[in-house]
Design a protein around this motif. Structure first.
Motif, short mmCIF file in Angstrom:
data_model
loop_
_atom_site.label_atom_id
_atom_site.label_comp_id
_atom_site.label_asym_id
_atom_site.label_seq_id
_atom_site.Cartn_x
_atom_site.Cartn_y
_atom_site.Cartn_z
N TYR A 1 67.78 12.82 37.04
CA TYR A 1 67.23 13.63 36.00
C TYR A 1 67.35 13.47 34.49
O TYR A 1 67.46 12.68 33.83
CB TYR A 1 68.38 14.66 35.64
CG TYR A 1 68.63 15.66 36.93
CD1 TYR A 1 67.96 16.33 38.19
CD2 TYR A 1 69.72 14.52 38.11
CE1 TYR A 1 68.36 16.68 39.82
CE2 TYR A 1 70.26 14.97 38.94
CZ TYR A 1 69.43 16.04 40.22
OH TYR A 1 69.63 16.37 41.20
N ALA A 2 66.16 13.96 33.78
CA ALA A 2 66.43 13.45 32.27
C ALA A 2 65.35 14.98 31.84
O ALA A 2 64.53 15.47 32.13
CB ALA A 2 65.41 12.56 31.78
N GLY A 3 66.15 15.68 30.33
CA GLY A 3 65.20 16.07 29.83
C GLY A 3 64.85 16.08 27.99
O GLY A 3 66.20 15.29 27.83
N THR A 4 64.13 15.58 27.19
CA THR A 4 63.95 14.26 26.30
C THR A 4 62.84 16.17 24.95
O THR A 4 62.50 16.56 25.92
CB THR A 4 62.22 13.32 26.22
OG1 THR A 4 61.36 14.22 27.24
CG2 THR A 4 63.50 12.44 27.16
N TYR A 5 63.34 15.21 23.72
CA TYR A 5 62.40 16.50 22.67
C TYR A 5 61.98 15.65 22.51
O TYR A 5 62.60 14.39 21.23
CB TYR A 5 63.18 17.48 22.47
CG TYR A 5 62.80 17.72 21.07
CD1 TYR A 5 60.87 18.40 21.03
CD2 TYR A 5 62.77 17.58 19.43
CE1 TYR A 5 60.49 19.16 19.62
CE2 TYR A 5 62.66 17.59 18.34
CZ TYR A 5 61.08 18.58 18.66
OH TYR A 5 60.77 19.23 17.49
N SER A 6 60.06 15.36 21.72
CA SER A 6 60.17 14.07 20.98
C SER A 6 58.91 15.24 19.58
O SER A 6 58.54 15.55 20.07
CB SER A 6 59.02 13.22 21.86
OG SER A 6 59.84 13.03 22.39
N ARG A 7 59.47 13.95 18.85
CA ARG A 7 58.28 14.66 17.53
C ARG A 7 57.60 13.68 17.08
O ARG A 7 58.62 12.34 16.80
CB ARG A 7 59.61 15.77 16.86
CG ARG A 7 58.14 16.17 15.41
CD ARG A 7 58.68 17.11 14.52
NE ARG A 7 58.58 17.30 13.51
CZ ARG A 7 57.48 18.09 13.23
NH1 ARG A 7 57.32 19.14 14.40
NH2 ARG A 7 56.97 18.67 12.18
N LEU A 8 56.20 13.37 16.33
CA LEU A 8 55.75 12.61 15.36
C LEU A 8 55.89 13.63 14.54
O LEU A 8 55.43 14.74 14.17
CB LEU A 8 53.90 12.31 16.65
CG LEU A 8 54.27 11.44 17.60
CD1 LEU A 8 52.79 11.98 18.17
CD2 LEU A 8 54.33 10.09 17.02
N MET A 9 56.05 12.46 12.98
CA MET A 9 55.79 12.26 11.82
C MET A 9 55.05 11.22 10.74
O MET A 9 55.58 10.82 11.79
CB MET A 9 57.32 13.80 11.58
CG MET A 9 58.39 12.20 11.75
SD MET A 9 60.30 12.88 11.16
CE MET A 9 60.24 13.56 13.03
N GLY A 10 54.90 12.01 9.70
CA GLY A 10 54.61 10.64 8.99
C GLY A 10 53.49 11.67 7.69
O GLY A 10 52.83 12.13 8.33
N THR A 11 53.22 11.16 7.15
CA THR A 11 51.73 10.89 6.90
C THR A 11 51.03 10.03 6.31
O THR A 11 50.69 8.50 7.36
CB THR A 11 52.12 10.95 4.41
OG1 THR A 11 53.19 9.42 4.20
CG2 THR A 11 53.67 12.14 5.05
#
Length: 445
Positions: free
Chosen positions: A184-194
């Protein structure tokens, strides 16, 4: 894909450590992409030829490289081939912000998002993905998963949930059936930057349940204790990673990453408490050959006390170990790895990569582990050799050349050399050094 491999494994008192083999992998699929649903069915036909029949000897020397592993996994056949369904899934789209994939498919932890920045995408693809759950893409047969995957996107954010069972395969050409293992897997990902910065942050939680209670576990307890342990392995893994790229204009581009995980749960009759950490920095110079230089440190905990009721060896679940161990005689379990990497691009179609590694065991009371997880009903999936009180494992240097002849055809040449230290020398007294070379071709049609 075809690959001709040459092995010069570490040499002990028996067995053949010096041999060649050949393997091929044919994957053919048919599918359809529509507005609300995709479907795909793919068949796989692996072949492994010319396996040595004398590269498996008594412990602790064991299987002398992948040739011995393939031979043992395929009922001691020197030539073997098979065919089976590799993937068969339906992907439902536009379920609000979500998509739902159901069936048999491949899954790669860490690859939930695709950054637009090419260097950041490369850092994530080569240094973060595949560490805990993957298809074991380097092996002759690989693996897939039978299950479901739910993905939700909102702006720069992604939530992915995955529940499945792995298929057989990896080292054996029989890959149709699934194993009695839940993942099982649960992930939260977020891209960020300028404009000058780009980064990706991810947190993850994973569960692993091995119902194969009659399979002998690989750990540093006495064999009598392991044989009497018929408890399940139920391990929870929690972690985070962050990768960042900074554009310094005329000075080039800098990158860094951190990756870490902790584990709890049960290892049969033992309590699981373990952890792992990776840190890496890199610099891509804006000069001829486009050099990209990186240095890093990787740590996977080992077990200092085999009889204290706890199992402290970091358990790597179902990964593809080879991206992080290109000469595949180690993984992240009970391992410390200080390494440096140089990438060069002399021309657009040619990439050169060289790595150096200084390897030692995290604990001299634990084993030297290798492998990439469960792949047979009655085989644990990881093997371990005694440390004999040593920590020094090996120094490794390697070099690879990837040449994209045309869009549909590429070639890879790889050579790796390992200078074994105390752990290896105690098990393989005749020659503690090893070599691995292969030529691979990939054709897409």
């Amino acid at each position: 894909r075809t690959r001709a491999e040459g092995w010069n494994w570490f040499q002990g008192d028996a067995g053949d450590s010096d041999y060649g083999l050949w393997d091929s992998l044919l994957r053919v699929g048919i599918g359809q992409t529509r507005e609300s649903v995709d479907w795909f069915v793919e068949g796989e036909q692996p072949s492994i030829l010319g396996l040595p029949n004398d590269a498996v000897v008594a412990a602790p020397q064991g299987q002398l490289g992948m040739g011995g592993t393939y031979f043992a996994a395929n009922n001691n056949h020197t030539n073997t081939a098979n065919g089976f369904v590799k993937q068969a899934f339906v992907n439902f789209k536009h379920l609000g912000p979500a998509t739902l994939k159901v069936g048999r498919f491949e899954y790669f932890d860490g690859a939930e998002l695709k950054p637009a920045d090419p260097l950041l995408a490369t850092v994530i693809q080569t240094r973060i993905t595949n560490r805990l759950i993957s298809n074991f893409g380097f092996s002759a047969v690989q693996r897939a998963f039978d299950g479901v995957q739910l993905s939700m996107n909102s702006g720069h954010n992604n939530w992915t949930f995955f529940a499945a069972r792995p298929t057989e395969g990896v080292f054996q050409v029989k890959g149709m059936d699934e194993l009695d293992v839940d993942i099982y897997a649960g992930t939260y990902s977020r891209l960020m930057g300028t404009k000058q910065n780009a980064g990706e942050f991810r947190v993850f939680g994973m569960g692993y349940v091995d119902h194969r209670t009659l399979v002998l576990k690989t750990d540093n307890r006495a064999q009598s204790l392991r044989a009497a342990d018929h408890g399940k392995i139920e391990v929870a893994t929690y972690g985070m990673d962050y990768a960042h790229v900074y554009n310094a204009d005329t000075a080039g581009r800098f990158d860094f990453l951190v990756w870490g995980a902790v584990q709890n749960g049960s290892w049969g009759n033992l309590a699981q408490h373990a952890g792992a950490f990776v840190g890496e920095v890199g610099w891509e110079l804006p000069v001829m050959l486009k050099p990209w230089i990186s240095a890093g440190y990787s740590y996977g905990s080992g077990d200092d006390h085999p009889n204290n009721g706890r199992h402290s060896t970091f358990f790597q679940l179902l990964p593809t170990p080879r991206p992080y161990a290109r000469f595949p005689f180690y993984n992240m379990m009970n391992n410390e790895d200080m390494y440096g990497v140089v990438n060069l691009r002399p021309v657009s179609k040619l990439t050169l990569r060289s790595e150096v590694h200084a390897l030692r065991l995290a604990s001299a009371s634990d084993l030297w582990y290798l492998g990439g997880g469960a792949f047979q009903p009655k085989t644990f999936g990881y093997t371990g050799r005694p440390s004999n009180g040593n920590r020094g494992l090996a120094n490794v240097w390697d070099l690879s050349a990837d040449y994209q002849v045309r869009h549909s055809f590429g070639m890879t040449l790889y050579y790796g050399h390992a200078w074994g230290k105390g752990v290896i020398a105690a098990i393989y007294p005749k020659d503690a050094n090893g070599q691995f070379v292969y030529l691979e071709t990939n054709f897409h049609f």
